[in-house]
Design a protein around this motif. Sequence first.
Motif, PDB file in Angstrom:
ATOM      1  N   PHE A 258       0.846  -1.187   0.000  1.00 45.96           N
ATOM      2  CA  PHE A 258       0.000   0.000   0.000  1.00 45.96           C
ATOM      3  C   PHE A 258       0.887   1.245   0.000  1.00 45.96           C
ATOM      4  N   LEU A 259       0.591   2.175  -0.896  1.00 47.38           N
ATOM      5  CA  LEU A 259       1.251   3.474  -0.945  1.00 47.38           C
ATOM      6  C   LEU A 259       0.215   4.555  -0.664  1.00 47.38           C
ATOM      7  N   HIS A 260       0.609   5.569   0.099  1.00 48.43           N
ATOM      8  CA  HIS A 260      -0.337   6.661   0.351  1.00 48.43           C
ATOM      9  C   HIS A 260       0.419   7.954   0.627  1.00 48.43           C
ATOM     10  N   GLY A 261      -0.069   9.026   0.034  1.00 47.86           N
ATOM     11  CA  GLY A 261       0.543  10.332   0.243  1.00 47.86           C
ATOM     12  C   GLY A 261       0.265  10.850   1.640  1.00 47.86           C
ATOM     13  N   GLU A 262       1.284  11.378   2.276  1.00 49.20           N
ATOM     14  CA  GLU A 262       1.144  11.910   3.633  1.00 49.20           C
ATOM     15  C   GLU A 262       0.125  13.040   3.696  1.00 49.20           C
ATOM     16  N   LEU A 263       0.029  13.838   2.612  1.00 51.71           N
ATOM     17  CA  LEU A 263      -0.848  15.009   2.597  1.00 51.71           C
ATOM     18  C   LEU A 263      -2.154  14.767   1.842  1.00 51.71           C
ATOM     19  N   ASP A 264      -2.476  13.523   1.601  1.00 51.57           N
ATOM     20  CA  ASP A 264      -3.700  13.198   0.868  1.00 51.57           C
ATOM     21  C   ASP A 264      -4.906  13.535   1.741  1.00 51.57           C
ATOM     22  N   ASP A 265      -5.652  14.567   1.361  1.00 55.84           N
ATOM     23  CA  ASP A 265      -6.848  14.923   2.121  1.00 55.84           C
ATOM     24  C   ASP A 265      -8.126  14.616   1.340  1.00 55.84           C
ATOM     25  N   PHE A 266      -7.993  13.885   0.244  1.00 52.61           N
ATOM     26  CA  PHE A 266      -9.186  13.433  -0.490  1.00 52.61           C
ATOM     27  C   PHE A 266      -9.519  11.998  -0.075  1.00 52.61           C
ATOM     28  N   VAL A 267      -8.581  11.063  -0.317  1.00 51.81           N
ATOM     29  CA  VAL A 267      -8.681   9.732   0.276  1.00 51.81           C
ATOM     30  C   VAL A 267      -7.658   9.726   1.407  1.00 51.81           C
ATOM     31  N   ALA A 290       5.087  14.467   1.967  1.00 52.92           N
ATOM     32  CA  ALA A 290       4.793  15.677   1.195  1.00 52.92           C
ATOM     33  C   ALA A 290       4.087  15.375  -0.123  1.00 52.92           C
ATOM     34  N   ARG A 291       3.314  14.300  -0.181  1.00 54.09           N
ATOM     35  CA  ARG A 291       2.567  13.950  -1.393  1.00 54.09           C
ATOM     36  C   ARG A 291       1.081  13.981  -1.105  1.00 54.09           C
ATOM     37  N   ALA A 292       0.340  14.600  -2.019  1.00 57.34           N
ATOM     38  CA  ALA A 292      -1.122  14.631  -1.917  1.00 57.34           C
ATOM     39  C   ALA A 292      -1.708  13.548  -2.824  1.00 57.34           C
ATOM     40  N   HIS A 293      -3.030  13.565  -2.981  1.00 56.69           N
ATOM     41  CA  HIS A 293      -3.685  12.503  -3.747  1.00 56.69           C
ATOM     42  C   HIS A 293      -3.225  12.500  -5.208  1.00 56.69           C
ATOM     43  N   ALA A 294      -3.066  13.662  -5.780  1.00 59.34           N
ATOM     44  CA  ALA A 294      -2.739  13.744  -7.209  1.00 59.34           C
ATOM     45  C   ALA A 294      -1.329  14.252  -7.452  1.00 59.34           C
ATOM     46  N   ASN A 339      15.591   5.479 -19.687  1.00 53.80           N
ATOM     47  CA  ASN A 339      14.806   6.508 -20.364  1.00 53.80           C
ATOM     48  C   ASN A 339      13.342   6.397 -19.972  1.00 53.80           C
ATOM     49  N   ARG A 340      12.727   7.529 -19.700  1.00 53.14           N
ATOM     50  CA  ARG A 340      11.312   7.550 -19.346  1.00 53.14           C
ATOM     51  C   ARG A 340      10.724   8.890 -19.752  1.00 53.14           C
ATOM     52  N   LEU A 341       9.430   9.005 -19.628  1.00 51.58           N
ATOM     53  CA  LEU A 341       8.741  10.194 -20.121  1.00 51.58           C
ATOM     54  C   LEU A 341       8.720  11.329 -19.128  1.00 51.58           C
ATOM     55  N   GLY A 342       9.201  11.116 -17.922  1.00 44.39           N
ATOM     56  CA  GLY A 342       9.153  12.156 -16.902  1.00 44.39           C
ATOM     57  C   GLY A 342       8.598  11.615 -15.612  1.00 44.39           C
ATOM     58  N   GLY A 343       8.338  12.498 -14.662  1.00 42.93           N
ATOM     59  CA  GLY A 343       7.858  12.076 -13.349  1.00 42.93           C
ATOM     60  C   GLY A 343       6.513  11.395 -13.424  1.00 42.93           C
ATOM     61  N   PHE A 344       6.283  10.492 -12.489  1.00 43.53           N
ATOM     62  CA  PHE A 344       5.015   9.792 -12.438  1.00 43.53           C
ATOM     63  C   PHE A 344       3.972  10.701 -11.817  1.00 43.53           C
ATOM     64  N   LEU A 345       2.876  10.850 -12.518  1.00 42.92           N
ATOM     65  CA  LEU A 345       1.816  11.733 -12.052  1.00 42.92           C
ATOM     66  C   LEU A 345       0.529  10.951 -11.897  1.00 42.92           C
ATOM     67  N   ALA A 346      -0.037  11.011 -10.739  1.00 43.03           N
ATOM     68  CA  ALA A 346      -1.356  10.440 -10.523  1.00 43.03           C
ATOM     69  C   ALA A 346      -2.369  11.452 -11.058  1.00 43.03           C
ATOM     70  N   ARG A 347      -3.092  11.067 -12.115  1.00 43.64           N
ATOM     71  CA  ARG A 347      -3.995  12.009 -12.784  1.00 43.64           C
ATOM     72  C   ARG A 347      -4.974  12.623 -11.799  1.00 43.64           C
ATOM     73  N   ASP A 348      -5.214  13.915 -11.983  1.00 47.73           N
ATOM     74  CA  ASP A 348      -6.058  14.673 -11.058  1.00 47.73           C
ATOM     75  C   ASP A 348      -7.476  14.133 -11.071  1.00 47.73           C
ATOM     76  N   GLU A 349      -7.839  13.401 -10.023  1.00 51.91           N
ATOM     77  CA  GLU A 349      -9.212  12.938  -9.874  1.00 51.91           C
ATOM     78  C   GLU A 349     -10.051  13.984  -9.164  1.00 51.91           C
ATOM     79  N   ALA A 350      -9.540  14.491  -8.062  1.00 45.54           N
ATOM     80  CA  ALA A 350     -10.275  15.487  -7.295  1.00 45.54           C
ATOM     81  C   ALA A 350      -9.288  16.300  -6.479  1.00 45.54           C
TER      82      ALA A 350
END
Length: 411
Positions: A258-267, A290-294, A339-350
């Motif tokens: 399980f991974l979870h952002g420390e600052l996630d205030d949505f879930v 220092a990671r939020a939901h998105a 090689n990669r496309l850049g940082g991993f971004l969790a798409r903005d759900e809310a």
Amino acid sequence: MDRERTEDLLPGSDAYDPHWSASIFAIWNLIIRPPRHRYSRVELLQGFPSERFKVGEQIGSRRHFHIMNERGLPLACTVFEPIIPSTACASLAQEKACVVHCHGNGASRLSGFQLAHVLLPLGISVCCFDFSGSGMSGGDYVSLGFFERDDLHRVIEHLRIELSFSRIALWGYSMGAATALMHASRDPSIAGVVADSPFCDLWQLIQEVLLHFLRMPPLLSYPVLQLVRLVIQQKANFDICDVSPQAHVCDCFVPALFLHGELDDFVEPSHSETLRRVHRGEAQRLTMPARAHASHRADAFTAKAAVFLVRALRWEQFLPSGHGDRAFSELLAGRLSFNRLGGFLARDEALPLRPESMAQVGRLLVSSQDKDVCSGLLQAALGLCGPYRGAEFLPCSWGGVAAFATPCGSR
């Protein structure tokens, strides 16, 4: 509010109120019909324009295809596979491992494409697909995991039977993480699950959103939620009370990270902690500072998740000699060196409402006028969804209910 009183608020009843109807519409529509991530074929091919490509020292291939789910809806899928040279050992040629990516609400298979840069150098394939009601797949509604788990089952079935994959693992985000957990409880052949920001129970999550973001008192939120539940049952044919990963993982023995952002205030992080606690098998949980939901996912946590899946798949002995061993060593050190496309971004759900918006919504919700309360619900529901944020409210002649114009650039 009981079912009979709830039905009185629906169109056609004597007690029907268009103001409440607009508010309830805004809430249920953002649950089962969020703005769909529509993308073009150009966007689909971006990053992997050729059917054959190279990631670091690993040559790979990609294929796009469609399969039908159990409800007769087409599912749009993409598989990235490492091309194994003919000189490879027989065991590597016989064994095929694949990680299935499960996207979040309002996202699409594109959000998982970057995993190909992480896993292909390890000799592991990646499958990304659009859940029904999302992206290029068929269907009008999403169900936050209820029907999505059947979509996932159908994709896994295709990978095993048609593409001969012998080892399957799952990597999901938010809605996709909840879906992966609910499916794993009924499929013990799954090697492992990475669950990024899953919710433990949909009813609980919606209650928290109404309370924390809309500042809606429990006495008001319960009847509103009951009405939303009834409308969703009628529109999408599922009960939000049946979407509860917590009720499934208590019978699940599939290893989970399980991974979870420390600052996630949505879930809130408590959701994944609850899931870890009731999980019956091996379960680990990592908090991302220092990671939020998105937020972007730091390389170190993506690397830890990849290492977890390599071990869950029991893949160490099948790593491609040379570059595969080197890639795995980099992951063990917490680095993504290829090689990669850049940082991993969790798409903005809310996203959280801005303070000034919260203040305005709060004033409307405590008003003695039903029209103001309904307007507050509508603004809060729209404000919680990134693509609708900034919409301009316009007066309408029908029923006195405000309409809104979508911001420029929204899809």
